[in-house]
Write a protein that holds these residues in place. Structure first.
Motif, short mmCIF file in Angstrom:
data_model
loop_
_atom_site.label_atom_id
_atom_site.label_comp_id
_atom_site.label_asym_id
_atom_site.label_seq_id
_atom_site.Cartn_x
_atom_site.Cartn_y
_atom_site.Cartn_z
N VAL A 162 39.52 33.32 37.61
CA VAL A 162 38.44 33.06 38.84
C VAL A 162 38.84 34.13 40.09
O VAL A 162 38.62 34.98 40.88
CB VAL A 162 39.31 32.45 39.55
N ARG A 163 40.52 34.92 39.83
CA ARG A 163 41.31 35.53 41.14
C ARG A 163 40.82 37.47 39.92
O ARG A 163 40.39 38.11 40.31
CB ARG A 163 42.95 35.63 40.36
N PHE A 164 40.21 37.82 39.14
CA PHE A 164 40.26 38.65 38.33
C PHE A 164 38.37 38.76 39.16
O PHE A 164 38.18 39.61 39.09
CB PHE A 164 39.56 38.59 36.74
N SER A 165 37.35 37.63 39.12
CA SER A 165 36.17 37.60 39.33
C SER A 165 36.13 37.54 40.56
O SER A 165 34.67 38.56 40.97
CB SER A 165 35.65 36.40 38.92
N VAL A 166 37.21 37.61 41.78
CA VAL A 166 36.35 37.60 42.93
C VAL A 166 37.10 39.41 43.54
O VAL A 166 36.57 39.58 44.12
CB VAL A 166 37.25 36.46 43.51
N GLU A 167 37.97 39.48 42.64
CA GLU A 167 38.53 40.87 42.80
C GLU A 167 37.35 42.28 42.57
O GLU A 167 37.00 43.29 43.64
CB GLU A 167 40.06 41.29 42.18
N ARG A 168 36.64 41.61 41.41
CA ARG A 168 35.71 42.29 40.68
C ARG A 168 34.75 42.49 42.21
O ARG A 168 33.98 43.81 42.48
CB ARG A 168 35.36 41.94 39.28
N SER A 169 34.44 41.23 42.03
CA SER A 169 33.18 40.97 43.29
C SER A 169 33.01 41.65 44.53
O SER A 169 32.56 42.66 44.24
CB SER A 169 33.02 39.43 43.59
N LEU A 170 34.46 41.89 44.66
CA LEU A 170 34.73 42.63 46.31
C LEU A 170 34.22 43.93 45.78
O LEU A 170 34.13 44.36 47.02
CB LEU A 170 36.45 42.51 46.40
N GLN A 171 34.87 44.11 44.53
CA GLN A 171 34.84 46.04 44.54
C GLN A 171 33.42 46.71 43.89
O GLN A 171 32.17 47.37 44.53
CB GLN A 171 35.73 46.50 43.30
N ARG A 172 32.57 45.06 43.21
CA ARG A 172 31.41 45.76 43.23
C ARG A 172 30.25 45.72 44.21
O ARG A 172 29.34 46.14 44.62
CB ARG A 172 30.79 44.47 42.33
N LEU A 173 31.18 44.65 44.89
CA LEU A 173 29.93 44.46 46.14
C LEU A 173 30.55 45.54 47.40
O LEU A 173 29.60 45.49 48.54
CB LEU A 173 30.04 43.36 46.90
#
Length: 265
Positions: free
Chosen positions: A108-119
């Motif tokens: 969950v944490r990995f995915s959220v941090e990746r989404s912040l970066q991607r978006l």
């Protein structure tokens, strides 16, 4: 009921129609009746500008939508004007076309941090768990708790789950801010979740409002009838409708505004 609506008690205001973005990022393993081509950057930029001009401020994406998040991060201007919904839990491989799920708090944490970066943003408005159908088991794993911790840390404004069961939808609303549920002219078994949300001022997003393009053709105007019914229900914040066709987008918004006007009478 107006076209702009509160998303439960999150403090966010969303358009009654949100733009779903599966088709800008993924064309494998999708369940639409007609094939489509992923639009180029110019077409996506124009679609986003058109959505904004029409009054849409809600955009729905997910890691499982292929390249959708990255493309939105590159092509979306005026980030602050959008309410972005993304997900955690489902991963999609663009090369193989396969999906897999990971609901661990670490992921969950990995995915959220990746989404912040991607978006290309420092906060996400809404993050939902992309359920595989085992809604209650996922909640018991601590997946929603992990999202709520990231909310406390200021990375997320609202949390919830895209559920597949009534029990899961109600549990999600009891532990988080919102739920995304399936509701359309043919499929209404998740109505109790919407009622639960309305009674507690929680947010509800509707998926598959047009049954992924498989609505009944015997109706004069199945899209208008769907919108009239769904947007007239207390507790519904917004319908997520995915389209890459500018004419469809314009038509959907006009019909959604008509439905809101009718619901207000």
């Amino acid at each position: 009921m107006s076209f702009m609506r509160p998303l439960g008690n999150t403090g966010l205001t969303v358009s009654a129609l949100g733009l779903g973005t599966v088709k800008i990022g993924r064309d494998k393993g999708v369940k639409y009746p007609n094939s489509f081509t992923i639009p180029d950057d110019r077409a996506v930029t124009e679609l986003l500008a058109q959505a904004q001009d029409l009054g849409i401020n809600l955009i729905d994406t997910a890691p499982a939508y292929g390249h959708s998040e990255q493309r939105l991060g590159q092509l979306m201007s005026q980030r602050q004007d959008w309410v972005i919904v993304t997900k955690v839990g489902e991963e999609f491989d663009n090369n193989s076309g396969d999906s897999h799920f990971d609901f661990s708090p670490e992921h969950v944490r990995f995915s959220v941090e990746r989404s912040l970066q991607r978006l290309n943003t420092d906060y996400l408005d809404c993050v939902l768990i992309h359920s595989d159908g085992n809604d209650l088991a996922i909640i018991e794993k601590g997946t929603l708790d992990a999202l709520n911790d990231l909310k406390k840390a200021g990375l997320i404004r609202a949390t919830g789950m895209s559920t597949k069961t009534v029990a899961g939808g109600i549990a999600s609303l009891n532990h988080a801010d919102m739920a995304m549920v399936t509701y359309n002219l043919h499929q209404q078994d998740e109505a109790p979740v919407i009622e639960h949300a309305a009674a507690r001022q929680k947010g509800i997003l509707i998926k598959k409002a047009f049954a992924s393009g498989h609505l009944n053709d015997t109706l004069d105007d199945p899209v208008q009838e769907s919108l009239d019914q769904i947007l007239g229900i207390a507790g519904v914040s917004s319908i997520i409708a995915g389209t890459i066709n500018p004419a469809h987008l314009q038509e959907n918004v006009a019909k959604a505004r008509q439905a809101c006007k009718m619901a207000a009478q």
